[in-house]
Design an enzyme around this catalytic site. Structure first.
Site, PDB file in Angstrom:
ATOM      1  N   GLU A  82       5.682 -13.424   3.269  1.00  0.00           N
ATOM      2  CA  GLU A  82       7.116 -13.658   3.084  1.00  0.00           C
ATOM      3  C   GLU A  82       7.177 -14.544   2.026  1.00  0.00           C
ATOM      4  O   GLU A  82       7.280 -15.961   2.252  1.00  0.00           O
ATOM      5  CB  GLU A  82       7.952 -13.812   4.229  1.00  0.00           C
ATOM      6  CG  GLU A  82       7.690 -12.959   5.344  1.00  0.00           C
ATOM      7  CD  GLU A  82       8.410 -13.363   6.812  1.00  0.00           C
ATOM      8  OE1 GLU A  82       8.867 -12.554   7.370  1.00  0.00           O
ATOM      9  OE2 GLU A  82       8.438 -14.635   7.017  1.00  0.00           O
TER      10      GLU A  82
ATOM     11  N   ASP B  30       8.770 -20.746  10.634  1.00  0.00           N
ATOM     12  CA  ASP B  30       8.113 -20.581  11.750  1.00  0.00           C
ATOM     13  C   ASP B  30       6.530 -20.921  11.310  1.00  0.00           C
ATOM     14  O   ASP B  30       5.710 -20.826  12.227  1.00  0.00           O
ATOM     15  CB  ASP B  30       8.117 -19.439  12.481  1.00  0.00           C
ATOM     16  CG  ASP B  30       8.599 -19.453  13.860  1.00  0.00           C
ATOM     17  OD1 ASP B  30       8.802 -20.656  14.521  1.00  0.00           O
ATOM     18  OD2 ASP B  30       8.214 -18.721  14.604  1.00  0.00           O
TER      19      ASP B  30
ATOM     20  N   LYS C 186       9.758 -14.518  17.283  1.00  0.00           N
ATOM     21  CA  LYS C 186      11.098 -14.718  16.409  1.00  0.00           C
ATOM     22  C   LYS C 186      12.137 -15.165  17.297  1.00  0.00           C
ATOM     23  O   LYS C 186      13.138 -15.958  17.116  1.00  0.00           O
ATOM     24  CB  LYS C 186      11.553 -13.486  15.859  1.00  0.00           C
ATOM     25  CG  LYS C 186      12.852 -13.726  14.988  1.00  0.00           C
ATOM     26  CD  LYS C 186      13.384 -12.166  14.257  1.00  0.00           C
ATOM     27  CE  LYS C 186      14.735 -12.303  13.498  1.00  0.00           C
ATOM     28  NZ  LYS C 186      14.872 -11.180  12.926  1.00  0.00           N
TER      29      LYS C 186
ATOM     30  N   ASP D 159      17.192 -12.063   8.337  1.00  0.00           N
ATOM     31  CA  ASP D 159      15.668 -12.273   7.962  1.00  0.00           C
ATOM     32  C   ASP D 159      15.677 -12.708   6.682  1.00  0.00           C
ATOM     33  O   ASP D 159      16.791 -12.587   5.744  1.00  0.00           O
ATOM     34  CB  ASP D 159      14.970 -10.860   7.906  1.00  0.00           C
ATOM     35  CG  ASP D 159      14.924 -10.353   9.436  1.00  0.00           C
ATOM     36  OD1 ASP D 159      15.197 -11.331  10.330  1.00  0.00           O
ATOM     37  OD2 ASP D 159      14.717  -9.307   9.734  1.00  0.00           O
TER      38      ASP D 159
ATOM     39  N   ASP E  56      15.785  -8.347  19.728  1.00  0.00           N
ATOM     40  CA  ASP E  56      17.037  -8.075  19.276  1.00  0.00           C
ATOM     41  C   ASP E  56      17.828  -7.141  20.174  1.00  0.00           C
ATOM     42  O   ASP E  56      18.822  -7.391  20.960  1.00  0.00           O
ATOM     43  CB  ASP E  56      16.895  -7.913  17.862  1.00  0.00           C
ATOM     44  CG  ASP E  56      16.087  -6.875  17.597  1.00  0.00           C
ATOM     45  OD1 ASP E  56      15.392  -6.313  18.330  1.00  0.00           O
ATOM     46  OD2 ASP E  56      15.706  -6.587  16.191  1.00  0.00           O
TER      47      ASP E  56
END
Length: 744
Positions: free
Chosen positions: A109, A138, A272, A296, A459
């Site tokens: 990312e 993280d 997450k 995100d 989620d």
């Protein structure tokens, strides 16, 4: 004249759905007719294994279609009126919102992707003194922290520029991707300012990419990086840093806070969900906004009024008070033409999300969602505890932090605390305490409050818990869309994403305390909403009938039997009609959403591929977990994005071509292709030798499987990343040979 403040902030409008209902019922009727034919034929044909397998698969497909029918039977749309909030804004009467951005790996990312998302949120159309942006890293990477420092400096230029010229899309990489449209409405200074801002953005991007090496960042002689000097990935203390404080008021720039929760090798971190719960606690002791927006790292704000639209859904009427969250669909910017990997799911989201909006509301999708904090804290709908909770209960639920207990009590009592400005830095040590890896011990975090633990799709699991409490949710679909993200590119990334989803969803189904079936029987999850959750929860289970039905044509052609009526029999019209009407129906659905026939075909074939590969591997992952053999592993999907300057190997040469690696997810699809290719060869030789003609239905089905799996057929002859690796071919070949021997 009625004052604007008395007008409704949103409308909930039922959609006319008669043609879709009729088509759904027609296909369901045909499926039941086929099942009735199977049952009535058992006596005349005999109950053979092939006929029983076909009946079992078709029964499962009928059940799936019924779930689809239920989910889109009563669709509604939400229309929002953000301009009616401006009176509240002028009076300073809008609630505060804490914005969360989550990232986990600076390599998968890229920090520039995260920076663009953060800048788009800092420039949102909302009073700046009512916003705070928290970035959860993280990976505990100094590279990400360095990128946010650069973003903070650039934001001092970018945010005023966006407001001055009313920029529509406030992610810089999108805004600067094309030449500006200089209209008569813009001041003469715009063109010069645009060039200046683009140069500044490019310089910021260059500096971030120059420091992408963590060693280079750690050599910076700056006390800001002291916390990163002795930290390791997965083994470091809590890091909380206030990068920027809002001192200018509503016309300034929101707070920007960096968080990396404590991680230790011997402590579970819950992926997450654990990062989100740490964000909730840290923000609770620092700003404690009653609403929280989470995205995100690649899901930038595409509509600058996204938060205003969300507030229109969650404020105002008595009905709005029953909405726990406002969920935006996951849409993608700069996606490949005709969606060759079938992972954008725009048509599915429109029908599924809009349909569930007519029941209890769309499911929580993990990004692009605005939550009520008190719902995440476990409060029931239409219940306000004016006295709050006892100190003992607060400590048992929320943990051993006086500041967090106090802030949670304020939220539960619906007492909004003002955003802390002068004291923000003084709360850092308390925030670090709440982000420690041992803070959640002997509390209800991950169980009754916060995001739920126990599944890779935390989620959806959290959404089930919220809906089972009696809350509803709303669909955030403004024009233009609220948020945009990046879709995975290439075969490995696409299949890995669906494998993770299928695994996590099936995990939920087999958890007694979180299963939608249990929640319907014991709590307040509505039966039709439960069926909606079942539709996605059984993704992994679909792999078994999908793969079996794909193999039946090959088996019958090789063994000289059939699982479909003969073409000369009138009953042959039943499966032929289902095949015809289903494909026409789904094609029309795509065309009505402005999609092309090619995109429909790509979606169809990828659904067949996902079902026989990603879903199958997800199924086995859950089985091994239930047996205690191994645990499921969370895989981060690579974020390839134009703003990072790195589109990845897969997109470099032929961005729409399927790519492969040595992952086991490709074995089943390759074996299926080898079986049907071998079948085609054997049948051709038999036919040429005068052994009689094969069944028409089986031949059509076998050809359809090969067409759907054409990327795998092409991969047999491809080279490099476009070819199927030898290790996968060997495993698939063994499986295919075993099946062929079974047929013989």
């Amino acid at each position: 004249m009625v004052e604007a403040k008395l007008l409704p902030l949103h409308e909930k409008i039922p959609r006319k759905n008669t043609p879709v209902r009729l088509a759904d019922i027609l296909i369901l009727f045909l499926l039941f007719a086929l099942l009735f034919y199977r049952l009535s034929s058992f006596r005349s044909r005999g109950v053979g294994p092939v006929w029983l397998l076909a009946f079992s698969c078709e029964a499962f497909f009928t059940f799936i279609w019924f779930l689809f029918l239920n989910s889109r039977w009563t669709p509604v749309i939400f229309r929002t009126y953000p301009n009616r909030l401006y009176n509240k804004i002028e009076c300073g009467d809008v609630p505060a919102v804490d914005m969360f951005v989550t990232t986990a790996d600076p390599k998968l990312e890229p920090p520039v992707v995260t920076v663009n998302t953060v800048l788009s949120m800092l420039a949102a159309e909302y009073p700046a003194n009512r916003l705070a942006c928290y970035v959860s890293d993280d990976g505990g990477s100094p590279v990400t922290y360095y990128a946010l420092l650069e973003a903070s400096r650039f934001a001092e230029l970018w945010v005023p520029f966006c407001r001055r010229y009313e920029v529509e899309v406030r992610a810089p990489f999108v805004f600067f991707s094309r030449e500006p449209d200089v209209s008569d409405d813009l001041p003469a200074s715009f063109a010069q300012d645009w060039k200046f801002m683009k140069n500044e953005y490019q310089e910021m991007t260059r500096r971030i990419e120059d420091h992408i090496d963590e060693k280079k960042v750690s050599r910076l002689k700056d006390e800001k990086f002291i916390d990163f000097l002795n930290s390791e990935r997965g083994n470091h203390p809590s890091i909380v840093k206030v990068i920027r404080k809002n001192k200018e008021g509503k016309d300034g720039i929101p707070h920007l806070i960096y968080i990396s929760r404590e991680k230790r090798p011997k402590h579970p971190h819950h992926f997450k969900a654990g990062a989100m719960n740490a964000l909730i606690r840290v923000s609770g002791v620092m700003t404690n906004a009653p609403f929280m927006l989470n995205v995100d790292c690649d899901m930038f704000t595409y509509n600058p009024k996204a938060i205003l639209h969300g507030m229109c859904l969650l404020l105002g009427s008595n009905e709005a008070a029953s909405y726990a969250f406002a969920q935006a669909p996951q849409l993608f910017y700069g996606a490949l033409k005709d969606d060759p990997f079938g992972n954008q799911l725009e048509v599915l989201q429109k029908s599924f999300g809009g349909g569930l909006s007519g029941i209890q509301g769309p499911i929580y999708g993990g990004t692009g969602c605005i939550h009520r904090r008190k719902v995440i804290y476990g409060s029931a709908p239409h219940k306000q505890d004016s006295d709050g909770m006892s100190y003992k209960d607060l400590r048992r639920i929320f943990g051993n932090s006086n500041e967090l207990m106090e802030s949670a009590n304020q939220i539960i009592k619906d007492e909004e605390s003002p955003l802390i400005i002068g004291e923000l830095s003084s709360r850092v040590e308390t925030a670090k305490e709440t982000a420690s890896c041992t803070f959640e011990q002997n509390t209800l975090w991950g169980k009754k409050i916060g995001l739920s633990y126990g599944s890779m799709t935390e989620d959806v699991q959290t959404g089930i818990r919220i809906h089972s409490m009696g809350w509803r949710s709303s669909y955030l679909t403004p024009d233009p869309p609220a948020f945009m993200g990046s879709a995975p590119v290439g075969g490995p990334a696409s299949l890995a994403q669906f494998k993770r989803w299928a695994t996590g969803l099936l995990e939920i189904l087999f958890q007694p305390d979180n299963s939608p079936l249990t929640m319907t029987l014991t709590k307040r999850l509505r039966a039709r909403q439960c069926l909606g959750y079942l539709l996605v929860s059984v993704w992994a289970l679909r792999s078994l009938p999908e793969l079996t039905y794909s193999l039946l044509p090959a088996y019958c052609l090789l063994a000289g039997t059939s699982f479909l009526p003969k073409a000369s029999e009138r009953e042959f019209l039943l499966p032929a009609a289902i095949f015809f009407f289903y494909n026409i129906y789904t094609m029309a659905e795509h065309l009505s959403c402005g999609k092309s026939v090619r995109e429909w075909w790509n979606y169809h074939r990828m659904q067949r591929i996902f079902s026989s590969t990603s879903f199958l591997l997800g199924f086995f992952s859950v089985v091994l977990k239930l047996l205690g053999v191994s645990d499921t592993v969370f895989e981060i999907t690579r974020k390839d994005h134009a703003c990072s300057g790195d589109v990845g190997e897969e997109a470099a040469a032929e961005p729409g071509r399927f790519t492969f690696d040595e992952s086991p997810v490709f074995v089943s699809g390759t074996a299926l292709v080898l079986v049907h290719l071998a079948t085609a060869g054997v049948v051709s030789l038999r036919w040429a030798g005068g052994a009689g003609s094969p069944g028409l239905g089986e031949v059509v089905c076998s050809a359809w499987v090969l067409m759907s799996f054409w990327p795998f057929v092409r991969g047999l002859f491809g080279k490099g990343r476009y070819g199927i690796p030898w290790s996968v071919l060997l495993k698939a070949g063994i499986l295919a040979l075993f099946f062929l021997m079974l047929c013989a």
